[in-house]
Design an enzyme around this catalytic site. Structure first.
Site, mmCIF file in Angstrom:
data_model
loop_
_atom_site.group_PDB
_atom_site.id
_atom_site.type_symbol
_atom_site.label_atom_id
_atom_site.label_comp_id
_atom_site.label_asym_id
_atom_site.label_seq_id
_atom_site.Cartn_x
_atom_site.Cartn_y
_atom_site.Cartn_z
ATOM 1 N N ALA A 16 0.862 -1.178 0.000
ATOM 2 C CA ALA A 16 0.000 0.000 0.000
ATOM 3 C C ALA A 16 0.902 1.232 0.000
ATOM 4 O O ALA A 16 2.051 1.177 0.456
ATOM 5 C CB ALA A 16 -0.902 -0.021 1.227
ATOM 6 N N GLY A 70 0.286 -4.955 0.903
ATOM 7 C CA GLY A 70 -0.912 -5.070 0.071
ATOM 8 C C GLY A 70 -0.650 -5.825 -1.233
ATOM 9 O O GLY A 70 -1.552 -6.489 -1.757
ATOM 10 N N GLU A 105 -0.733 -9.379 -0.365
ATOM 11 C CA GLU A 105 -2.133 -9.768 -0.091
ATOM 12 C C GLU A 105 -2.911 -10.029 -1.377
ATOM 13 O O GLU A 105 -3.752 -10.928 -1.420
ATOM 14 C CB GLU A 105 -2.821 -8.684 0.739
ATOM 15 C CG GLU A 105 -2.300 -8.680 2.167
ATOM 16 C CD GLU A 105 -2.795 -7.507 2.988
ATOM 17 O OE1 GLU A 105 -2.876 -6.390 2.436
ATOM 18 O OE2 GLU A 105 -3.115 -7.710 4.168
ATOM 19 N N GLU A 126 4.031 -4.952 7.545
ATOM 20 C CA GLU A 126 3.228 -3.892 8.171
ATOM 21 C C GLU A 126 3.705 -3.540 9.579
ATOM 22 O O GLU A 126 3.676 -2.373 9.972
ATOM 23 C CB GLU A 126 1.744 -4.304 8.203
ATOM 24 C CG GLU A 126 1.027 -4.136 6.868
ATOM 25 C CD GLU A 126 1.244 -5.298 5.895
ATOM 26 O OE1 GLU A 126 2.085 -6.181 6.177
ATOM 27 O OE2 GLU A 126 0.572 -5.312 4.850
HETATM 28 N N1 DAK Z 1 4.617 3.278 -0.955
HETATM 29 C C1 DAK Z 1 5.002 4.409 -1.572
HETATM 30 N N2 DAK Z 1 6.134 4.513 -2.289
HETATM 31 C C2 DAK Z 1 6.908 3.431 -2.374
HETATM 32 C C3 DAK Z 1 6.565 2.201 -1.760
HETATM 33 C C4 DAK Z 1 5.353 2.147 -1.030
HETATM 34 N N3 DAK Z 1 4.919 1.043 -0.435
HETATM 35 N N4 DAK Z 1 7.531 1.306 -2.024
HETATM 36 C C5 DAK Z 1 8.437 1.934 -2.790
HETATM 37 N N5 DAK Z 1 8.070 3.219 -3.001
HETATM 38 C C6 DAK Z 1 8.762 4.237 -3.790
HETATM 39 C C7 DAK Z 1 9.963 4.791 -3.021
HETATM 40 O O1 DAK Z 1 9.564 5.792 -2.138
HETATM 41 C C8 DAK Z 1 10.797 5.329 -4.171
HETATM 42 O O2 DAK Z 1 10.243 6.547 -4.592
HETATM 43 P P1 DAK Z 1 11.198 7.819 -4.980
HETATM 44 O O3 DAK Z 1 11.990 8.107 -3.749
HETATM 45 O O4 DAK Z 1 12.055 7.291 -6.122
HETATM 46 O O5 DAK Z 1 10.244 8.882 -5.372
HETATM 47 C C9 DAK Z 1 10.546 4.323 -5.285
HETATM 48 O O6 DAK Z 1 9.337 3.673 -4.955
HETATM 49 C C10 DAK Z 1 11.646 3.257 -5.376
HETATM 50 O O7 DAK Z 1 11.794 2.668 -4.100
HETATM 51 P P2 DAK Z 1 13.215 2.524 -3.349
HETATM 52 O O8 DAK Z 1 14.128 3.633 -3.748
HETATM 53 O O9 DAK Z 1 12.947 2.354 -1.907
HETATM 54 O O10 DAK Z 1 13.745 1.180 -4.002
HETATM 55 P P3 DAK Z 1 14.743 0.124 -3.345
HETATM 56 O O11 DAK Z 1 15.095 -0.829 -4.449
HETATM 57 O O12 DAK Z 1 15.846 0.801 -2.609
HETATM 58 O O13 DAK Z 1 13.864 -0.658 -2.268
HETATM 59 C C11 DAK Z 1 11.882 -1.811 -1.442
HETATM 60 C C12 DAK Z 1 12.775 -1.458 -2.666
HETATM 61 C C13 DAK Z 1 10.621 -2.495 -1.991
HETATM 62 C C14 DAK Z 1 12.637 -2.783 -0.525
HETATM 63 C C15 DAK Z 1 11.553 -0.507 -0.680
HETATM 64 O O14 DAK Z 1 11.037 0.469 -1.614
HETATM 65 C C16 DAK Z 1 10.532 -0.709 0.392
HETATM 66 O O15 DAK Z 1 10.853 -1.222 1.458
HETATM 67 N N6 DAK Z 1 9.309 -0.248 0.117
HETATM 68 C C17 DAK Z 1 8.251 -0.247 1.091
HETATM 69 C C18 DAK Z 1 7.738 -1.649 1.394
HETATM 70 C C19 DAK Z 1 6.632 -1.589 2.357
HETATM 71 O O16 DAK Z 1 6.829 -1.395 3.558
HETATM 72 N N7 DAK Z 1 5.425 -1.605 1.830
HETATM 73 C C20 DAK Z 1 4.205 -1.268 2.568
HETATM 74 C C21 DAK Z 1 3.745 -2.465 3.310
HETATM 75 S S1 DAK Z 1 2.411 -2.028 4.330
HETATM 76 C C22 DAK Z 1 -4.674 -1.127 5.544
HETATM 77 C C23 DAK Z 1 -4.675 -1.311 4.188
HETATM 78 C C24 DAK Z 1 -3.599 -1.882 3.565
HETATM 79 C C25 DAK Z 1 -2.498 -2.194 4.296
HETATM 80 C C26 DAK Z 1 -2.499 -2.053 5.657
HETATM 81 C C27 DAK Z 1 -3.581 -1.517 6.305
HETATM 82 N N8 DAK Z 1 -5.743 -0.422 6.165
HETATM 83 C C28 DAK Z 1 -5.963 0.836 5.574
HETATM 84 C C29 DAK Z 1 -6.049 -0.617 7.506
HETATM 85 C C30 DAK Z 1 -1.322 -2.632 3.639
HETATM 86 C C31 DAK Z 1 -0.161 -2.128 4.144
HETATM 87 C C32 DAK Z 1 1.067 -2.357 3.415
HETATM 88 O O17 DAK Z 1 1.105 -2.724 2.274
#
Ligand code: DAK
Length: 258
Positions: free
Chosen positions: A64, A109, A112, A132
């Site tokens: 997400a 997400g 998921e 998360e």
């Molecule tokens: N959201 C927004 N931007 C993201 C992103 C994300 N999840 N993942 C990557 N990006 C963006 C980065 O900010 C970066 O943008 P710029 O700085 O270039 O503008 C670009 O994508 C490239 O990412 P990185 O520079 O970080 O690339 P790396 O190769 O260094 O790293 C990575 C890749 C996938 C390991 C890293 O980007 C990362 O850790 N990303 C976040 C992973 C993450 O934590 N995802 C979110 C999981 S939580 C709910 C509904 C849904 C959910 C929960 C609750 N309710 C509303 C209750 C679901 C939650 C989730 O999905």
């Protein structure tokens, strides 16, 4: 549609999450477009299999959109969660078989969405996680419910409590990925599997999908009753008669999908 590409290839629909600059992160608009696209495909009789993937070679979807979630309060969070669930429920319940072609990061997400698909095929560079808790929240798109049903409660808890990523081989060992393939072979592997499934009696495949999905929700005795009812329905179809007559006549069946 700004973030979803839909490609129709005979009986296959390929749905691509297309927001590569953010590693296909899922904001509300992306979820809404996924829901609208699946809603459209759901009513396309000619489409038998949906392949869901991400654009670029780095990510299926990196979760997400954190840049959106950071500003949201409880009610907005709940609304987003509703969208995640709607997308997942559509994938899980639709008549078509759904295959996740996991071409890189499938986090939060994104993971998921793969869990709601019937089958997951991972490229060698795929990585799965529910991270998360590293952000102070819990999975909100069915992750706490579906992961344990696929890989078992103990392993699911470890992954959810640590937020650790696993690679494609580990996902395969856990039964999360059905197959692991080189990334350049990913889409053709999914197409070949999709075409094989599409060549079967598609109404029977749908009944089988419904029966297997039921097994996750109801007890064995009632599940067996449901199986009997669905099999009874299969016996009422053209394709049952055609499939069996074709076998006995040693010819290929000509299924009509009902
Ligand atoms: N959201 C927004 N931007 C993201 C992103 C994300 N999840 N993942 C990557 N990006 C963006 C980065 O900010 C970066 O943008 P710029 O700085 O270039 O503008 C670009 O994508 C490239 O990412 P990185 O520079 O970080 O690339 P790396 O190769 O260094 O790293 C990575 C890749 C996938 C390991 C890293 O980007 C990362 O850790 N990303 C976040 C992973 C993450 O934590 N995802 C979110 C999981 S939580 C709910 C509904 C849904 C959910 C929960 C609750 N309710 C509303 C209750 C679901 C939650 C989730 O999905």
């Amino acid at each position: 549609m700004e973030f979803i590409k839909l490609t129709l290839e005979e009986e296959l629909a390929i749905v691509t999450i297309d927001r590569p600059k953010s590693l296909n992160a899922l904001n509300s608009q992306v979820y809404q477009e996924i829901i609208a696209t699946l809603g459209q495909i759901k009513d396309m009789d000619e489409i038998k299999v949906v392949i869901l993937t991400g654009s670029g070679d780095k990510a299926f979807a990196a979760g997400a959109d954190i840049a959106q979630m950071v500003h949201e309060d409880a009610m907005a969070g709940r609304r987003l969660s509703g969208l995640c669930h709607d997308a997942a429920n559509l994938l899980e319940g639709m008549r078509q078989v759904t295959i996740a072609a996991v071409n890189g990061f499938a986090l939060g997400g994104g993971c998921e969405l793969t869990l709601a698909c019937d089958i997951r095929i991972a490229a060698e560079n795929a990585r799965f996680a529910l991270p998360e808790v590293t952000l102070g929240i819990i999975p909100g798109g069915g992750g706490t419910q579906r992961l344990s049903r696929i890989i078992g409660v103990g392993r699911a808890k470890e992954l959810i409590f640590t937020g650790d990523q696993i690679d494609a081989q580990e996902a395969y060992r856990m039964g999360l990925a059905n197959h692991v393939v080189p990334k350049e072979e990913l889409m053709d592997t999914c197409r070949a599997l999709g075409k094989k499934i599409a060549s079967r009696a598609s109404y029977a495949v749908f009944l089988a999908k419904t029966a297997v999905n039921s097994s996750l929700e109801i007890d064995l005795k009632n599940g067996a009753e449901r199986e009997k009812d669905l099999l009874g329905l299969a016996f009422a179809t053209h394709d049952k008669r055609e499939g069996m007559e074709a076998f006995l006549a040693r010819r290929a069946p000509d299924f009509k999908d009902f």
